[in-house]
Design a protein around this motif. Structure first.
Motif, PDB file in Angstrom:
ATOM      1  N   PRO A  71       0.750  -1.281   0.074  1.00 48.83           N
ATOM      2  CA  PRO A  71      -0.043  -0.228  -0.087  1.00 48.83           C
ATOM      3  C   PRO A  71       0.876   1.347  -0.202  1.00 48.83           C
ATOM      4  N   PHE A  72       1.967   1.133   0.450  1.00 44.01           N
ATOM      5  CA  PHE A  72       2.831   2.316   0.636  1.00 44.01           C
ATOM      6  C   PHE A  72       3.258   2.568  -1.117  1.00 44.01           C
ATOM      7  N   GLU A  73       3.378   1.614  -1.823  1.00 38.62           N
ATOM      8  CA  GLU A  73       3.456   1.870  -3.219  1.00 38.62           C
ATOM      9  C   GLU A  73       2.373   2.524  -3.834  1.00 38.62           C
ATOM     10  N   ASP A  74       1.040   1.995  -3.358  1.00 37.20           N
ATOM     11  CA  ASP A  74      -0.096   2.608  -3.954  1.00 37.20           C
ATOM     12  C   ASP A  74      -0.291   4.118  -3.764  1.00 37.20           C
ATOM     13  N   LEU A  75       0.303   4.397  -2.387  1.00 38.95           N
ATOM     14  CA  LEU A  75       0.166   5.884  -1.963  1.00 38.95           C
ATOM     15  C   LEU A  75       1.052   6.595  -2.808  1.00 38.95           C
ATOM     16  N   ILE A  76       2.452   6.192  -3.471  1.00 31.22           N
ATOM     17  CA  ILE A  76       3.196   6.943  -4.134  1.00 31.22           C
ATOM     18  C   ILE A  76       2.761   6.925  -5.569  1.00 31.22           C
ATOM     19  N   SER A  77       2.077   5.987  -5.880  1.00 32.28           N
ATOM     20  CA  SER A  77       1.538   5.885  -7.387  1.00 32.28           C
ATOM     21  C   SER A  77       0.296   7.199  -7.258  1.00 32.28           C
ATOM     22  N   ALA A  78      -0.507   7.029  -6.280  1.00 31.65           N
ATOM     23  CA  ALA A  78      -1.479   8.224  -6.259  1.00 31.65           C
ATOM     24  C   ALA A  78      -0.721   9.549  -6.090  1.00 31.65           C
ATOM     25  N   LEU A  79       0.106   9.850  -5.593  1.00 31.52           N
ATOM     26  CA  LEU A  79       0.805  11.185  -5.505  1.00 31.52           C
ATOM     27  C   LEU A  79       1.447  11.187  -6.783  1.00 31.52           C
ATOM     28  N   ILE A  80       2.027  10.523  -7.579  1.00 25.74           N
ATOM     29  CA  ILE A  80       2.509  10.705  -8.990  1.00 25.74           C
ATOM     30  C   ILE A  80       1.666  11.321  -9.999  1.00 25.74           C
ATOM     31  N   GLU A  81       0.254  10.472  -9.713  1.00 22.42           N
ATOM     32  CA  GLU A  81      -1.111  10.998 -10.460  1.00 22.42           C
ATOM     33  C   GLU A  81      -1.681  12.223  -9.958  1.00 22.42           C
ATOM     34  N   GLN A  82      -1.699  12.509  -8.843  1.00 13.08           N
ATOM     35  CA  GLN A  82      -2.373  13.891  -8.018  1.00 13.08           C
ATOM     36  C   GLN A  82      -1.345  14.307  -7.340  1.00 13.08           C
ATOM     37  N   PRO A  83      -0.300  15.342  -7.768  1.00 12.62           N
ATOM     38  CA  PRO A  83       0.648  15.833  -6.887  1.00 12.62           C
ATOM     39  C   PRO A  83       0.060  16.729  -5.683  1.00 12.62           C
ATOM     40  N   GLY A  84      -1.104  17.070  -5.901  1.00 17.93           N
ATOM     41  CA  GLY A  84      -1.817  17.749  -4.738  1.00 17.93           C
ATOM     42  C   GLY A  84      -1.948  16.962  -3.458  1.00 17.93           C
ATOM     43  N   LEU A  85      -1.904  15.808  -3.442  1.00 17.34           N
ATOM     44  CA  LEU A  85      -2.111  15.012  -2.454  1.00 17.34           C
ATOM     45  C   LEU A  85      -0.759  15.014  -1.263  1.00 17.34           C
ATOM     46  N   LEU A  86       0.276  15.729  -1.692  1.00 15.15           N
ATOM     47  CA  LEU A  86       1.365  15.956  -1.086  1.00 15.15           C
ATOM     48  C   LEU A  86       1.024  16.695   0.086  1.00 15.15           C
ATOM     49  N   ARG A  87       0.386  17.822   0.107  1.00 11.35           N
ATOM     50  CA  ARG A  87      -0.046  18.620   1.051  1.00 11.35           C
ATOM     51  C   ARG A  87      -1.321  18.229   1.841  1.00 11.35           C
ATOM     52  N   GLU A  88      -2.198  17.312   1.025  1.00 14.21           N
ATOM     53  CA  GLU A  88      -3.484  16.909   1.902  1.00 14.21           C
ATOM     54  C   GLU A  88      -3.159  15.796   2.812  1.00 14.21           C
ATOM     55  N   ARG A  89      -2.627  14.764   2.427  1.00 14.90           N
ATOM     56  CA  ARG A  89      -2.601  13.539   3.491  1.00 14.90           C
ATOM     57  C   ARG A  89      -1.046  12.450   3.058  1.00 14.90           C
ATOM     58  N   PHE A  90      -0.329  12.860   2.104  1.00 17.29           N
ATOM     59  CA  PHE A  90       0.827  11.826   1.554  1.00 17.29           C
ATOM     60  C   PHE A  90       1.692  11.682   2.823  1.00 17.29           C
ATOM     61  N   THR A  91       2.454  12.744   3.487  1.00 16.05           N
ATOM     62  CA  THR A  91       3.442  12.721   4.252  1.00 16.05           C
ATOM     63  C   THR A  91       3.148  12.127   5.649  1.00 16.05           C
ATOM     64  N   PRO A  92       1.841  12.578   6.452  1.00 15.90           N
ATOM     65  CA  PRO A  92       1.611  11.867   7.570  1.00 15.90           C
ATOM     66  C   PRO A  92       1.234  10.192   7.234  1.00 15.90           C
TER      67      PRO A  92
END
Length: 250
Positions: A71-92
């Motif tokens: 799921p860590f990979e899935d999270l990074i894949s989602a970030l690549i597709e939607q860079p806005g996730l970096l500020r929303e929930r990616f880091t925590p």
């Protein structure tokens, strides 16, 4: 044989000793991305390292490492597709996965097997991140069936994952709980009936996992196997939709 086992044990011990420093490097990459604007190359490097960690965890028999990395990979894949996730929930969320990996590493170093608490926390993170109420695993190679199943499940707030190999699917089922498993009959390495049977016999906790077998063949419905056998025909979407509706309402 003893020499081969001794060599494997030594490699595993070296891997475990090196793992904390690898996790520190991953944390630095995550915090670097959080402190700066989205960088595709940094993101890809993070994905590459997590993917490598997932593979090596399986190689040394520490499958929970692979289960967390997936799921860590899935999270990074989602970030690549939607860079806005970096500020929303990616880091925590990424840091939560790292904390799980550190707990797992410590348990292995102490020669303990990670328990159900790790798997429960992993499942909780995944459901919360996806903002879903339920989870489903599709074991199917037909893109048409996969699309239909997704279309039915997503409005009911299901997190949906797809594999096309029965043996791989069993590994996923054993590593984390799913509310629903939808499988075709003829799947590589482990067919749908064998998969459902193995799931039901593996642990009492899987008795609550609902199962659907999708097939074009005429099969007798054995009450000890799938909860439903649905015909792969023009009415499949309707019949599957009815099954899911009753499942959610029950």
């Amino acid at each position: 044989m003893n020499k081969a086992q001794a060599m494997l044990d030594a490699l595993r011990a070296h891997y475990l000793n090196d793992l904390p420093s690898q996790l520190d490097e991953l944390e630095n990459l995550i915090l670097h991305m959080d402190a700066h604007s989205f960088n595709l190359e940094t993101c890809r490097e993070l994905y590459r390292r997590i993917h490598s960690l997932k593979g090596s965890g399986g190689t040394y028999g520490m499958h929970i490492v692979s289960d967390v990395c997936h799921p860590f990979e899935d999270l990074i894949s989602a970030l690549i597709e939607q860079p806005g996730l970096l500020r929303e929930r990616f880091t925590p969320t990424a840091l939560e996965y790292l904390d799980l990996l550190r707990r797992v590493t410590l348990q292995y170093q102490q020669q303990e097997l990670p328990g159900d608490d790790i798997r429960a926390q992993l499942s909780h993170i995944r459901l919360r991140t996806a903002q879903c109420s339920y989870s489903a695993l599709i074991v199917e190679s037909s893109d048409v069936i996969i699309s239909v199943v997704r279309d039915v499940l997503i409005p009911y707030r299901f997190r949906v994952e797809v594999v096309n190999d029965g043996y791989q699917a069993l590994g996923r089922i054993l590593s984390e709980p799913f509310d629903l498993v939808v499988t075709g009959l003829e799947t590589p390495r482990l067919n749908g009936i064998a998969l459902i049977s193995a799931m039901q016999k593996s642990s009492p906790k899987h008795r609550h996992t609902q199962s659907v077998l999708v097939t074009a063949s005429e099969l007798r419905h054995d009450k000890e196997l799938p909860d439903a056998i649905l015909k792969k025909d023009a009415h499949f979407k309707e019949s599957f939709g009815q099954f899911v509706h009753h499942l959610i309402k029950s």
